[in-house]
Enzyme design. Sequence first.
Site, PDB file in Angstrom:
ATOM      1  CB  SER A 107      -0.835  -0.042   1.283  1.00  0.00           C
ATOM      2  OG  SER A 107      -1.288   1.239   1.636  1.00  0.00           O
ATOM      3  CE1 TYR A 142      -3.672  -2.203   5.265  1.00  0.00           C
ATOM      4  CE2 TYR A 142      -3.169   0.124   4.955  1.00  0.00           C
ATOM      5  CZ  TYR A 142      -3.419  -1.128   4.426  1.00  0.00           C
ATOM      6  OH  TYR A 142      -3.406  -1.302   3.069  1.00  0.00           O
ATOM      7  CE  LYS A 153      -1.345  -4.580   3.450  1.00  0.00           C
ATOM      8  NZ  LYS A 153      -1.557  -5.929   2.888  1.00  0.00           N
TER       9      LYS A 153
HETATM   10  C1  UD1 Z   1      -6.766   5.509   3.026  1.00  0.00           C
HETATM   11  C2  UD1 Z   1      -5.811   4.972   4.014  1.00  0.00           C
HETATM   12  C3  UD1 Z   1      -4.629   4.377   3.284  1.00  0.00           C
HETATM   13  C4  UD1 Z   1      -5.072   3.347   2.273  1.00  0.00           C
HETATM   14  C5  UD1 Z   1      -6.011   4.063   1.310  1.00  0.00           C
HETATM   15  C6  UD1 Z   1      -6.463   3.170   0.195  1.00  0.00           C
HETATM   16  C7  UD1 Z   1      -6.177   6.453   5.953  1.00  0.00           C
HETATM   17  C8  UD1 Z   1      -5.570   7.490   6.830  1.00  0.00           C
HETATM   18  N1  UD1 Z   1      -5.401   6.023   4.926  1.00  0.00           N
HETATM   19  O1  UD1 Z   1      -6.146   6.591   2.399  1.00  0.00           O
HETATM   20  O2  UD1 Z   1      -3.753   3.777   4.191  1.00  0.00           O
HETATM   21  O3  UD1 Z   1      -3.973   2.819   1.598  1.00  0.00           O
HETATM   22  O4  UD1 Z   1      -7.115   4.549   2.048  1.00  0.00           O
HETATM   23  O5  UD1 Z   1      -7.675   2.562   0.423  1.00  0.00           O
HETATM   24  O6  UD1 Z   1      -7.269   6.001   6.178  1.00  0.00           O
HETATM   25  N2  UD1 Z   1     -12.447  12.212   2.694  1.00  0.00           N
HETATM   26  C9  UD1 Z   1     -13.402  13.172   2.969  1.00  0.00           C
HETATM   27  N3  UD1 Z   1     -14.571  12.764   3.551  1.00  0.00           N
HETATM   28  C10 UD1 Z   1     -14.839  11.454   3.840  1.00  0.00           C
HETATM   29  C11 UD1 Z   1     -13.854  10.464   3.549  1.00  0.00           C
HETATM   30  C12 UD1 Z   1     -12.667  10.891   2.983  1.00  0.00           C
HETATM   31  O7  UD1 Z   1     -13.210  14.349   2.700  1.00  0.00           O
HETATM   32  O8  UD1 Z   1     -15.921  11.165   4.380  1.00  0.00           O
HETATM   33  C13 UD1 Z   1     -11.192  12.637   2.062  1.00  0.00           C
HETATM   34  C14 UD1 Z   1      -9.961  12.357   2.930  1.00  0.00           C
HETATM   35  O9  UD1 Z   1      -9.675  13.439   3.762  1.00  0.00           O
HETATM   36  C15 UD1 Z   1      -8.896  12.156   1.846  1.00  0.00           C
HETATM   37  C16 UD1 Z   1      -9.664  11.605   0.647  1.00  0.00           C
HETATM   38  O10 UD1 Z   1     -11.037  11.890   0.894  1.00  0.00           O
HETATM   39  O11 UD1 Z   1      -8.359  13.381   1.474  1.00  0.00           O
HETATM   40  C17 UD1 Z   1      -9.492  10.115   0.488  1.00  0.00           C
HETATM   41  O12 UD1 Z   1      -9.750   9.495   1.739  1.00  0.00           O
HETATM   42  P1  UD1 Z   1      -9.765   7.921   1.904  1.00  0.00           P
HETATM   43  O13 UD1 Z   1     -10.615   7.313   0.843  1.00  0.00           O
HETATM   44  O14 UD1 Z   1     -10.092   7.624   3.333  1.00  0.00           O
HETATM   45  O15 UD1 Z   1      -8.300   7.463   1.528  1.00  0.00           O
HETATM   46  P2  UD1 Z   1      -6.883   7.928   2.139  1.00  0.00           P
HETATM   47  O16 UD1 Z   1      -7.034   8.675   3.383  1.00  0.00           O
HETATM   48  O17 UD1 Z   1      -6.111   8.562   1.043  1.00  0.00           O
END
Ligand code: UD1
Length: 342
Positions: free
Chosen positions: A126, A151, A155
């Site tokens: 990841s 997590y 990895k």
């Molecule tokens: C998450 C994991 C990461 C994993 C990746 C792939 C965390 C901190 N990291 O990354 O380890 O490899 O998923 O599946 O969880 N967001 C919103 N509102 C929401 C949900 C998300 O604004 O309700 C934003 C988050 O702030 C981020 C983006 O959407 O900027 C993507 O979020 P998310 O899908 O959770 O992925 P990551 O945080 O990048």
Amino acid sequence: MKILITGGAGYIGSQTIIEIIENTDWEVISIDNYSNSSENTYSRIKEITGKDIKYYDVDLRNLSETESVFNENPDIEGIIHFAAFKAVGESVDNPLMYYDNNINSLNNILKCQTKFNIPSLIFSSSCSVYGNVEELPVTENSKLSKSESPYAYTKQIGEVMVDDFIKVNQGLKAISLRYFNPVGSHISGLNGELSSTKPNNLVPFITQTAIGKLDCLTVFGNDYATKDGTCIRDYIHVSDIANAHVLALQYLLTKDVEKPHDIINLGTGVGVTVLEAINAFEKVSNKKLNYKIGNRREGDVAAIYANNEKAQKILKWSPKMNLDDMMLSAWKWEQKLSENNF
Ligand code: UD1
């Protein structure tokens, strides 16, 4: 040729099984313990491909049960090891659950790889191994920072385990694939992520809000130093991820590899903001999404996206799906779930 997929009923595992059936003449068998998936996945695979596959209900932490699958299938030539827990927040709350499952399962798979002399292994890693990055885009040589969660640490440890193991097992080969943000579902909308827990990631949050399961999406912060103030990520369609696994295995099985254990990023190389993702969803679904701007989420980095030149060069891979394809397929899947009262 026979390939073992661990976690074959899961989100990326099942998509990879479909990709293998549709594009190769390999025989696939699957191991899963359905801790975060369901046996019904195999009927969806059949609905899409017309094929039944052989599968085993085995917990990979149990070495003797795992070995019995290899004893029954002495002709396995490659393993794709997906099976693992993957929710960052859950791993912070319950670290031992993550160390126990993710590390012990991999340990047993490696024991079997050597005992049964299976030439090739693909390990699911990841982009979270990079931690807080200093330089963008991220290359495979970018420095790994301290992991932000148990997590991510599993990895990092996993990659080191594979590396140390391959060094002392001549003739065996492996690739660790570092996924960025896998999203979307099979293009038919018939197979996607089915998780027993509430969503952790942005795209399921978007589709569940649009379908009415959730009231409102909160955008976590719009005061980052990015073009619209929201965080940037590298979203990649799950079918493109699946396709990379097929190419990686083909590469290991047929080529003289440069390194017995190599590490490769899987991302599109394109950074997308949260608002851009929402806009793409609204465009393809023709629905207005109920969202509000909220506070930053703890632990989020402002921006991360991949340099994917190594995957292009070594695997001859490039992503085929764009952001609209990702959102449309995710939306089709959410609608399918809703038709089936999920
Ligand atoms: C998450 C994991 C990461 C994993 C990746 C792939 C965390 C901190 N990291 O990354 O380890 O490899 O998923 O599946 O969880 N967001 C919103 N509102 C929401 C949900 C998300 O604004 O309700 C934003 C988050 O702030 C981020 C983006 O959407 O900027 C993507 O979020 P998310 O899908 O959770 O992925 P990551 O945080 O990048």
